[in-house]
Design an enzyme around this catalytic site. Structure first.
Site, PDB file in Angstrom:
ATOM      1  N   LYS A 106      29.690  35.940  52.548  1.00  0.00           N
ATOM      2  CA  LYS A 106      29.993  35.510  51.152  1.00  0.00           C
ATOM      3  C   LYS A 106      29.351  33.994  50.845  1.00  0.00           C
ATOM      4  O   LYS A 106      30.570  33.545  50.101  1.00  0.00           O
ATOM      5  CB  LYS A 106      30.397  36.554  50.337  1.00  0.00           C
ATOM      6  N   GLY A 167      36.528  37.693  36.902  1.00  0.00           N
ATOM      7  CA  GLY A 167      38.280  37.572  36.226  1.00  0.00           C
ATOM      8  C   GLY A 167      37.963  37.999  34.778  1.00  0.00           C
ATOM      9  O   GLY A 167      39.930  39.189  33.989  1.00  0.00           O
ATOM     10  N   ALA A 193      31.322  40.229  40.201  1.00  0.00           N
ATOM     11  CA  ALA A 193      32.196  39.365  39.187  1.00  0.00           C
ATOM     12  C   ALA A 193      31.934  40.203  37.854  1.00  0.00           C
ATOM     13  O   ALA A 193      30.840  40.691  37.398  1.00  0.00           O
ATOM     14  CB  ALA A 193      31.986  38.413  39.115  1.00  0.00           C
ATOM     15  N   ASN A 215      37.613  42.961  42.469  1.00  0.00           N
ATOM     16  CA  ASN A 215      38.237  42.374  43.038  1.00  0.00           C
ATOM     17  C   ASN A 215      39.237  42.968  41.789  1.00  0.00           C
ATOM     18  O   ASN A 215      40.904  43.537  41.707  1.00  0.00           O
ATOM     19  CB  ASN A 215      38.916  41.041  43.189  1.00  0.00           C
ATOM     20  N   SER A 216      39.398  41.829  39.937  1.00  0.00           N
ATOM     21  CA  SER A 216      40.277  41.996  39.420  1.00  0.00           C
ATOM     22  C   SER A 216      40.450  43.035  38.839  1.00  0.00           C
ATOM     23  O   SER A 216      41.533  43.542  38.538  1.00  0.00           O
ATOM     24  CB  SER A 216      40.072  40.946  38.341  1.00  0.00           C
TER      25      SER A 216
END
Length: 264
Positions: A106, A167, A193, A215-216
């Site tokens: 990535k 995030g 994101a 992820n976040s």
């Protein structure tokens, strides 16, 4: 009644995956929470920041691969923390060495630390080098349809436009650009994101995205393992809704029950 959209497998670099949720490994309190959350998510592809995570380059430190086994998951090295093409290319080549010739990566090249917005100029430079070097490149980019088109034409195997800044958890800030990217897509499109909660992931899938990477949204939840499970179901629900096709939006009401044969 119109037909249900035909589904197609989620395939990357010749391999087909059942889960359309990709997850990261950063920001958890420890490796055990990382393991539990990823298991709960049902993800088969796990992305790893090579510059921030030990996957063997530091022999004296805990190795993430001890809890996220490459035999069970497809490890997706990423270039998080890189701010120019040279850094990003070097990081991908390091990952290939550490993972015994692994080619799937990535690519993300960031513009600055405040926004973590992609530097599309450096991204294009790095993508060109990596594709020529034999990498299978999934690329984080802006939601600019023209840039997405160029990256696909260059040979990237997937384009990953942001939904919102990394995030932030703001959700999909510009669904209209995403729709254009999806309409023109010649390679898989994954939202990357900005997802904050399950409904954000569902919306991305309802738009027609092949998958979502996050992820976040999981790691920063009050209960990460529970949120990981929620995201699993959100992705599945969004895909089914996309295939089913939503009802049209109307300005005025219409009765749910048939009007024919009313008792007078």
């Amino acid at each position: 009644m119109s037909q249900v959209r035909s589904d197609k497998p989620f395939t990357l670099a010749g391999r087909t995956y059942q889960s359309r949720l990709l997850v990261g490994t950063g920001k958890y309190k420890d490796l055990e929470e990382t393991r539990l959350a990823i298991e709960a998510s049902g993800a088969e592809i796990v992305t790893v920041a090579v510059r921030r995570t030990n996957i063997g380059q530091n022999p004296d430190e805990p190795n993430l691969l001890d809890v996220i086994s490459p035999e069970r998951y497809t490890i997706l090295p990423n270039t998080a923390g890189c701010y120019d093409a040279v850094e990003a290319v070097r990081t991908c080549r390091l990952a290939r060495e550490l993972l015994d010739g692994h080619k799937l990566v990535k690519l993300e090249v960031l513009a600055d630390q405040k926004t973590l917005f992609p530097n599309v100029i450096e991204t294009l430079k790095a993508a060109e080098v990596l594709v020529k070097d034999g990498f299978d490149v999934m690329v984080y980019t802006s939601d600019d349809p023209i840039i997405a088109r160029e990256l696909a034409a260059m040979g990237c195997i997937a384009v990953m436009p942001l939904a919102g800044l990394i995030g932030t958890g703001l959700g999909i800030c510009n669904p209209y650009n995403l729709r254009i990217i999806l309409e023109e897509a010649t390679v898989p499109v994954l939202v990357d994101a900005g997802v904050g909660t399950a409904s954000d992931a569902t919306i991305a899938m309802e738009l027609g995205c092949e998958a979502v990477l996050m992820n976040s949204a999981i790691a920063h939840a009050q209960h990460p393992v529970l949120m990981a499970q929620a995201m699993k179901y959100a992705i599945e629900a969004g895909r089914l809704a996309y295939l089913a096709g939503r009802m049209p939006k109307k300005l005025y009401a219409s009765a749910s029950s048939p009007l024919d044969g009313l008792i007078s």
